[in-house]
Design a protein around this motif. Structure first.
Motif, PDB file in Angstrom:
ATOM      1  N   MET A  74       0.840  -1.206   0.000  1.00  0.00           N
ATOM      2  CA  MET A  74       0.000   0.000   0.000  1.00  0.00           C
ATOM      3  C   MET A  74       0.874   1.254   0.000  1.00  0.00           C
ATOM      4  SD  MET A  74      -2.631  -1.291   2.965  1.00  0.00           S
ATOM      5  CE  MET A  74      -4.201  -0.835   2.238  1.00  0.00           C
ATOM      6  N   PRO A  75       1.688   1.425  -1.040  1.00  0.00           N
ATOM      7  CA  PRO A  75       2.637   2.543  -1.033  1.00  0.00           C
ATOM      8  C   PRO A  75       1.985   3.918  -1.127  1.00  0.00           C
ATOM      9  CG  PRO A  75       2.645   1.440  -3.163  1.00  0.00           C
ATOM     10  CD  PRO A  75       1.800   0.603  -2.263  1.00  0.00           C
ATOM     11  N   ARG A  76       0.765   4.009  -1.634  1.00  0.00           N
ATOM     12  CA  ARG A  76       0.113   5.309  -1.808  1.00  0.00           C
ATOM     13  C   ARG A  76      -1.112   5.456  -0.915  1.00  0.00           C
ATOM     14  NH1 ARG A  76       3.908   8.048  -4.170  1.00  0.00           N
ATOM     15  NH2 ARG A  76       2.348   9.638  -4.671  1.00  0.00           N
ATOM     16  N   ASP A  77      -1.293   4.564   0.054  1.00  0.00           N
ATOM     17  CA  ASP A  77      -2.443   4.645   0.936  1.00  0.00           C
ATOM     18  C   ASP A  77      -2.256   5.792   1.924  1.00  0.00           C
ATOM     19  OD1 ASP A  77      -4.935   2.962   2.032  1.00  0.00           O
ATOM     20  OD2 ASP A  77      -3.761   3.681   3.742  1.00  0.00           O
ATOM     21  N   ILE A  78      -3.275   6.642   2.049  1.00  0.00           N
ATOM     22  CA  ILE A  78      -3.140   7.850   2.857  1.00  0.00           C
ATOM     23  C   ILE A  78      -2.928   7.521   4.337  1.00  0.00           C
ATOM     24  CG2 ILE A  78      -5.636   8.092   3.139  1.00  0.00           C
ATOM     25  CD1 ILE A  78      -2.991  10.909   2.877  1.00  0.00           C
ATOM     26  N   MET A  79      -3.631   6.494   4.867  1.00  0.00           N
ATOM     27  CA  MET A  79      -3.458   6.139   6.268  1.00  0.00           C
ATOM     28  C   MET A  79      -2.054   5.607   6.541  1.00  0.00           C
ATOM     29  SD  MET A  79      -7.075   4.414   7.488  1.00  0.00           S
ATOM     30  CE  MET A  79      -6.508   4.335   9.193  1.00  0.00           C
ATOM     31  N   VAL A  80      -1.534   4.826   5.613  1.00  0.00           N
ATOM     32  CA  VAL A  80      -0.181   4.305   5.763  1.00  0.00           C
ATOM     33  C   VAL A  80       0.831   5.441   5.687  1.00  0.00           C
ATOM     34  CG1 VAL A  80       1.580   2.821   4.727  1.00  0.00           C
ATOM     35  CG2 VAL A  80      -0.791   2.035   4.883  1.00  0.00           C
ATOM     36  N   MET A  81       0.599   6.391   4.785  1.00  0.00           N
ATOM     37  CA  MET A  81       1.502   7.528   4.662  1.00  0.00           C
ATOM     38  C   MET A  81       1.532   8.349   5.946  1.00  0.00           C
ATOM     39  SD  MET A  81       0.293   8.508   0.787  1.00  0.00           S
ATOM     40  CE  MET A  81       0.940  10.170   0.810  1.00  0.00           C
ATOM     41  N   VAL A  82       0.353   8.568   6.539  1.00  0.00           N
ATOM     42  CA  VAL A  82       0.283   9.366   7.763  1.00  0.00           C
ATOM     43  C   VAL A  82       0.882   8.613   8.941  1.00  0.00           C
ATOM     44  CG1 VAL A  82      -1.281  10.469   9.407  1.00  0.00           C
ATOM     45  CG2 VAL A  82      -1.698  10.695   6.961  1.00  0.00           C
ATOM     46  N   VAL A  83       0.597   7.313   9.044  1.00  0.00           N
ATOM     47  CA  VAL A  83       1.127   6.545  10.167  1.00  0.00           C
ATOM     48  C   VAL A  83       2.643   6.426  10.074  1.00  0.00           C
ATOM     49  CG1 VAL A  83       1.125   4.168   9.272  1.00  0.00           C
ATOM     50  CG2 VAL A  83       0.576   4.593  11.666  1.00  0.00           C
ATOM     51  N   ARG A  84       3.174   6.415   8.876  1.00  0.00           N
ATOM     52  CA  ARG A  84       4.623   6.392   8.716  1.00  0.00           C
ATOM     53  C   ARG A  84       5.247   7.650   9.327  1.00  0.00           C
ATOM     54  NH1 ARG A  84       7.335   3.511   5.156  1.00  0.00           N
ATOM     55  NH2 ARG A  84       5.500   3.246   3.861  1.00  0.00           N
ATOM     56  N   LEU A  85       4.622   8.790   9.027  1.00  0.00           N
ATOM     57  CA  LEU A  85       5.109  10.041   9.609  1.00  0.00           C
ATOM     58  C   LEU A  85       4.930  10.058  11.121  1.00  0.00           C
ATOM     59  CD1 LEU A  85       3.822  12.679   7.009  1.00  0.00           C
ATOM     60  CD2 LEU A  85       6.157  11.851   7.328  1.00  0.00           C
ATOM     61  N   ALA A  86       3.813   9.498  11.608  1.00  0.00           N
ATOM     62  CA  ALA A  86       3.560   9.469  13.046  1.00  0.00           C
ATOM     63  C   ALA A  86       4.617   8.638  13.779  1.00  0.00           C
ATOM     64  CB  ALA A  86       2.164   8.900  13.323  1.00  0.00           C
ATOM     65  N   ILE A  87       4.958   7.471  13.223  1.00  0.00           N
ATOM     66  CA  ILE A  87       5.972   6.627  13.841  1.00  0.00           C
ATOM     67  C   ILE A  87       7.333   7.302  13.801  1.00  0.00           C
ATOM     68  CG2 ILE A  87       7.292   4.506  13.537  1.00  0.00           C
ATOM     69  CD1 ILE A  87       4.737   4.040  14.975  1.00  0.00           C
TER      70      ILE A  87
END
Length: 459
Positions: A325-338
């Motif tokens: 899921m390289p372009r999934d918005i939730m994954v993108m945001v959680v990556r920044l959160a971590i």
């Protein structure tokens, strides 16, 4: 809670001396009728919980799904309960020793129990452990930050700009964020950043749970995956059956990863010293709450991460989501959160490492900004170099977790208690201390042996 008055007075004087060296005399008496009272300014219960949880949680959460994939759901759960319970009990012993002796540092307890060799041994262990922890956190930043930035850019881009260079970005964030936060002289100042990091972790857990139903199993046959951890060209329905117990050569990474994930003992006593209305009972409650909340977050994220990818989960969970899921918005945001959570953890665990270095080299010398700044920059320089060149985060978890983590978690608290309290071995805490020491040696030796054997087989 009633304690030994002389010991409480000693603890008070050590804490007050530290405060006066930095801020001047802003304290009020702690001792009243044998009770340990408070300084005028201290950290709140909630702030202390956030700081301790931030010390507990970090990049370790990304490796727990991998650990479950190689131990099974039940096997992992039993091990996690065992390690977390032993961690809470060893904190109980440290606080009890602190309460009895008036010593407010891990290194000081080592000196009390084993003289100067004990102080040096504990100090070196703390430095190695915390440098290993900080380097693993910066390793996460190096590998994930370029991917996080790239996920917001056009996928058709062929030219890579400077902000997609992981090593360059790591140097920049270290200089701009980690160094300024690490310069704070007191650990209580980091309470606000720790609360932010905690909520970032909560969001991570929510995303892991939600995305369980977004990735199909068996994993897609038509996806070409280059990572060795994702050889899924022959995925089948049998791979979607969760395993309860698993024993393999990679199971040896589970215990050190868990030990690494629950180690907060080097920050317990500094937090205790700065606590508002400090008492052993209050600090024990803070420790129990922090470990319980961390355990809950760990077990949920590990379970749903494993149930999403099963045997194909990467040693770094976020890389698994990046693959599918390289372009999934939730994954993108959680990556920044971590990334932000990990970034905010580095200054916190830097505090005890710097404290150990200064204590070993300069003893109880009054606070000096020259020594403070020099020690901070030296430690962070070593950490940065390790983060730039460590090839695999499992190496950090494995070696550090099976050596210094198990010593600081299990072996040292047990030995120190037995040396400082030479009472009957039939008492509950004496038996518990012996079990801690034995458990620590067994876990450390077995884990390190399996890890070394794995390296030899794969080299």
């Amino acid at each position: 809670m009633s304690i030994n008055k002389d010991s409480a007075a000693d603890l008070y004087r050590e804490c007050v001396a530290s405060d006066r060296n930095i801020e001047g005399d802003e304290t009020t008496p702690l001792i009243t009728n044998g009770l340990l009272q408070t300084r005028a300014k201290g950290s709140s219960f909630a702030s202390s919980v956030f700081n301790l949880m931030n010390a507990i949680m970090g990049s370790g959460i990304l490796g727990l799904s991998y650990a479950m994939a190689h131990t099974g759901i039940v096997g992992f759960s039993l091990l996690l309960v065992l390690v977390s319970s032993l961690a809470a009990y060893s904190i109980h012993l440290l606080l009890k020793l602190c309460d009895q002796t008036g010593i407010n540092s891990y290194e000081g307890l080592g000196e009390k129990a084993l003289q100067k060799p004990g102080k040096i041994l504990v100090g070196i262990s703390i430095v190695i452990q915390n440098i290993g922890g900080m380097s693993s956190y910066l390793f996460i930043l190096k590998s994930e930050l370029p991917a996080a930035i790239g996920s917001f850019l056009s996928p058709d881009r062929t030219v890579h700009d400077w902000y997609e260079d992981g090593r360059l970005l790591l140097i920049i964030v270290t200089l701009c964020v980690v160094v300024p936060l690490a310069m704070f002289p007191k650990i209580g100042f980091l309470g606000y950043t720790s609360s932010i990091a905690f909520f970032f972790m909560l969001y991570f857990v929510v995303v892991v749970v939600v995305k369980k139903w977004s990735i199909p199993c068996p994993l897609p046959h038509n996806m070409t995956i280059l990572s060795d951890a994702f050889k899924i060209s022959n995925s089948s329905d049998s791979e979607c059956t969760p395993k309860l117990f698993i024993i393999s050569s990679k199971s040896g990474f589970a215990i050190p990863t868990m030990a690494f994930s629950f180690l907060c003992h080097t920050t317990v006593l500094p937090i205790y010293c700065e606590l508002d209305r400090p008492s052993k009972a209050k600090m024990q409650n803070i420790s129990n709450v922090s470990i319980s909340l961390s355990f809950t977050i760990y077990i949920i994220s590990a379970l749903f991460g494993y149930l999403t990818f099963y045997t194909h989960v990467d040693s770094e969970l976020l890389l698994s989501y990046d693959t599918f899921m390289p372009r999934d918005i939730m994954v993108m945001v959680v990556r920044l959160a971590i990334l932000l959570s990990v970034l905010l953890t580095v200054p916190l665990i830097h505090f005890p490492a710097r404290k150990a270095v200064v204590f070993m080299l300069f003893g109880n010398r009054p606070f000096s900004w020259l020594i403070h700044v020099t020690a901070t920059l030296t430690i962070l320089s070593v950490v940065l170099l390790l983060a730039l060149f460590v090839p695999d985060i499992r190496n950090v978890f494995g070696v550090v977790g099976s050596t210094t983590s198990t010593c600081l978690l299990f072996v040292y608290p047990g030995i120190f208690y037995l040396k400082i309290n030479p009472g009957p071995l039939r008492s509950f805490d004496s038996i518990g201390a012996v079990l801690l020491v034995v458990s620590g040696f067994i876990m450390g030796i077995i884990s390190l042996s399996v890890i070394v054997n794995t390296w030899i087989n794969y080299s």
